[in-house]
Write an enzyme that holds these catalytic residues in place. Structure first.
Site, short mmCIF file in Angstrom:
data_model
loop_
_atom_site.label_atom_id
_atom_site.label_comp_id
_atom_site.label_asym_id
_atom_site.label_seq_id
_atom_site.Cartn_x
_atom_site.Cartn_y
_atom_site.Cartn_z
N SER A 232 0.86 -1.20 0.00
CA SER A 232 0.00 0.00 0.00
C SER A 232 0.89 1.24 0.00
CB SER A 232 -0.88 0.03 1.25
OG SER A 232 -0.13 0.47 2.37
N ASP A 233 0.39 2.35 -0.57
CA ASP A 233 1.10 3.59 -0.31
C ASP A 233 0.95 3.86 1.18
OD1 ASP A 233 2.49 5.93 -0.40
OD2 ASP A 233 1.50 6.71 -2.18
N TRP A 234 1.81 4.70 1.69
CA TRP A 234 1.92 4.88 3.13
C TRP A 234 0.67 5.58 3.70
CZ3 TRP A 234 5.34 2.16 1.08
CH2 TRP A 234 6.49 1.73 1.71
#
Ligand code: BGC
Length: 668
Positions: A232-234
């Site tokens: 996932s993106d952060w």
């Protein structure tokens, strides 16, 4: 290892151990399972070099000096080279440095298409053109991964604006989506064999990308058969059940409550309560182990990598010197003759600015960064007096040494982007006075944008040069028409108010640690410029289809109604006047296509190009065709070749199916 052996490791793990492997237990790593010989997975940004080391649970760089690295040209710069070999080389450097710093996954490359000139992260992306992006990014990924490091291709998908990036939903016709933005990811993930991909922050068709059944299960897994890891993106996960069942493998985030991440205690609880089947977790762990195995993390010899080697610095120089674009050179002002320079004036903040420690997550701690004035002085030596005037007041970009912007980045996206544009009349008058009183052999202006403007989390308000630079450049040109105008930037800018007055304009994207040296080599003719624009330079934002036909910068839904007509595919089709078109770039020599023919079976094209000038140079031969399905004319082949003065090069292209009117001209 066989898949059966990997499954065997999964079977031996407890639920806690598996959970540890699928969420961040520090900002840039997950947990391993030591008793089974499974190490932690270490990740790092990013695109222009391996990012500095952070505290595990605090968004601050560790104050150490062993994490300084080679600062590489940004992807827009790399794309300007139109050179697949250099893309591989830059990827190879990034992979080697990542491994040298003990990383397993490097969060790069960013392959989102530049749909609008106002996107704050455009400098992190290659081009508005899907073919150019794919061809270069595939090589880049191969370069990274030959170092036993995984590329993490980002941001999947339709993350083409920063405005409301945590919420906005990108809406596009599915077929067009598949043929354009998805096709780029498909090619880079499969042909580049990229070991991981990052789910974007935004939503697509209303679903968050990291929770999207459509993107992750249907497209990625079922249709593309992708075996790599989805990270996932952060902070891109918002719902445990949805993200877990949609096929996101690892949840990373920006807060330090690691046990409370959606894929930590909440997911464990759902498994224990039988709301999610444990086999779903097993699949994630399996994919992570498969990736680790391919990186030789579980057994066998693993490459050690290296950072800051001379070879890496030389590669950075090669990319930098092929990426600078000569936009104008009337009266052959360039190249300047070094031996004639007794006293020169350099004006502009970008002559002295270092860009490496800015831009958002792309910031890096560079071992060194040669800025333009250093490059110029290094080249000219001590017999030339080089005077400098800033000419305008630029701001200081925020970076991780000062404030924790990343922790706050999820909130600030909702705020307005306050760009302070100071018009400094006094500074301009000072420049005018100096130009009128001193007889300089040459005047070099180095302005443009910086990472206060080109940065993650914010889109630009407009394409205007900030800090009163338009007036300043006009004043300089009124005094010295032959002033060399250099713009350093991460995205295109308006030049309309002064471009006709200028003899000479050079363009450089953020160009890495050797950028200033490469620039000096071009200004003084050591290197013949060969960069080409990987994006359209519009006269104004409204000329771009994302504004004139589609939507951009909205906070709830953005409709991509421009369809296939992205960038030049729109301006060319509708005859929209631009400042400089896609693919544009001059040289100190001249080239002419003397012959182009399609061979018998219609599968090949043969192009002969002659160097008609008096010095050798690199020429990019491009071929375009009318896409019979989408009705846009687009790039379908390019090759860069060195041609000596008076000589010819023969270039052969394999032609894809489905195109007509194939020729070297972009416009019919
Ligand atoms: C960015 C990613 C980056 C991640 C980790 C996010 O803010 O969108 O590109 O890799 O942070 O720093």
């Amino acid at each position: 290892m066989t898949k059966e052996q990997i499954n065997e490791i999964v079977r031996k793990m407890t639920l806690d151990e598996k959970i540890g492997m699928i969420h961040g237990s520090g900002f840039f790593h997950t947990e391993g399972v030591e008793r089974l010989g499974v190490p932690r997975l270490m990740t790092s940004d990013g695109p222009m070099g391996v990012r500095g080391e952070f505290f595990d649970a605090k968004w601050l760089f560790l104050n150490q000096q062993d994490d300084l690295v080679t600062y590489l040209p940004c992807y827009s710069a790399l794309a300007s080279t139109f050179n697949r070999k250099l893309a591989y080389e830059e990827g190879d450097v990034l992979g080697s440095e990542a491994r040298g710093r003990g990383k397993d996954v490097i969060l790069a490359p960013g392959i989102n298409l530049k749909r609008s000139p106002l996107c704050g992260r455009n400098f992190e992306y290659f081009s508005e053109d899907g073919y150019l992006t794919s061809e270069l990014a595939i090589e880049f990924v191969k370069g990274i991964q030959q170092n036993d490091v995984a590329a993490c291709v980002k941001h999947f998908a339709l993350n083409n604006q920063e405005t409301a990036r945590m919420a906005v939903s990108s809406e596009i016709d599915e077929e067009i989506f598949r043929d354009t933005y998805l096709e780029v990811f498909r090619r880079v993930l499969l042909e580049g064999d990229a070991r991981s991909v990052m789910g974007a922050y935004n939503r697509v068709y209303g679903e968050y990308c990291c929770e999207s059944e459509f993107l992750l299960n249907k497209i990625l897994r079922d249709e593309w058969d992708y075996e790599g890891v989805v990270i996932s993106d952060w902070g891109g996960v918002h719902d445990t059940y949805k993200a877990a069942s949609a096929g996101c493998d690892i949840e990373m985030s920006v807060t330090d409550n690691f046990d409370e991440y959606y894929f930590a205690e909440p997911l464990k609880k759902m498994v224990e309560e039988k709301k999610i089947d444990e086999s779903i977790i097993d699949k994630k762990v399996f994919r992570i182990l498969l990736m680790m195995d391919k990186l030789n993390m579980l057994e066998g010899d693993r490459k050690a990598g290296a950072y800051n080697t001379r070879a890496h610095q030389e590669a950075a120089y090669r990319v930098a010197s092929e990426s600078i674009v000569l936009l104008k050179n009337e009266s052959d002002v360039l190249p300047l003759k070094a031996e004639k320079q007794k006293r020169i004036l350099v004006i502009g903040d970008n002559a002295i600015r270092q860009h490496s420690l800015g831009g958002g997550s792309a910031e890096i701690k560079a071992l060194y960064e040669i800025n333009p004035i250093l490059g110029i002085k290094e080249y000219l030596g001590g017999n030339t007096r080089v005077d400098f005037i800033a000419g305008y007041d630029a701001e200081i970009a925020p970076d991780a040494t000062e404030i924790s912007w990343q922790e706050k980045s999820l909130e600030v996206t909702e705020e307005e982007n306050e760009q302070i544009k100071k018009v400094s009349k006094e500074k301009r008058e000072e420049v005018e006075k100096v130009l009128k009183s001193v007889d300089y052999d040459s005047v070099i202006y180095v302005g443009g944008l910086n990472h206060v403007i080109d940065r993650e989390g914010f889109d630009k308000d407009d394409m205007k040069l900030p800090y009163g630079q338009d007036e300043l450049i006009s004043t300089i040109l009124d005094c010295r028409k032959d002033a060399v105008i250099v713009l350093i930037s991460g995205s295109s800018v308006e030049m309309g108010s002064w471009i006709d007055k200028a003899d000479t304009v050079l363009w450089s994207y953020y160009n890495g640690c050797e950028g200033g040296r490469a620039l000096a080599h071009i200004i003084f003719g050591e290197v013949n410029p060969s960069g080409r624009l990987p994006e359209t330079f519009y006269l104004k934002p409204e000329d771009c289809s994302a504004f004139s036909v589609g939507e951009f910068g909205k906070k709830d839904k953005v409709h991509y109604t421009e369809g296939y007509e992205i960038g030049y595919k729109y301006t060319d089709k509708h005859g929209v006047k631009v400042q400089f078109p896609f693919g544009y770039g001059l040289s100190y020599t001249t080239f002419k296509v003397t012959d182009e023919k399609i061979s018998g079976d219609g599968k090949k094209m043969h192009v002969t190009v002659k160097n008609t000038g008096d010095r050798e140079g690199l020429e990019t031969v491009m071929i375009f065709g009318d896409n019979e399905k989408t009705c846009v004319r687009e790039l379908i082949g390019f090759e860069k070749v060195m041609i000596r003065s008076g000589e010819c090069a023969e270039v052969e292209f394999e032609l894809p199916d489905g195109y007509s009117n194939i020729s070297t001209s972009r416009v019919k």
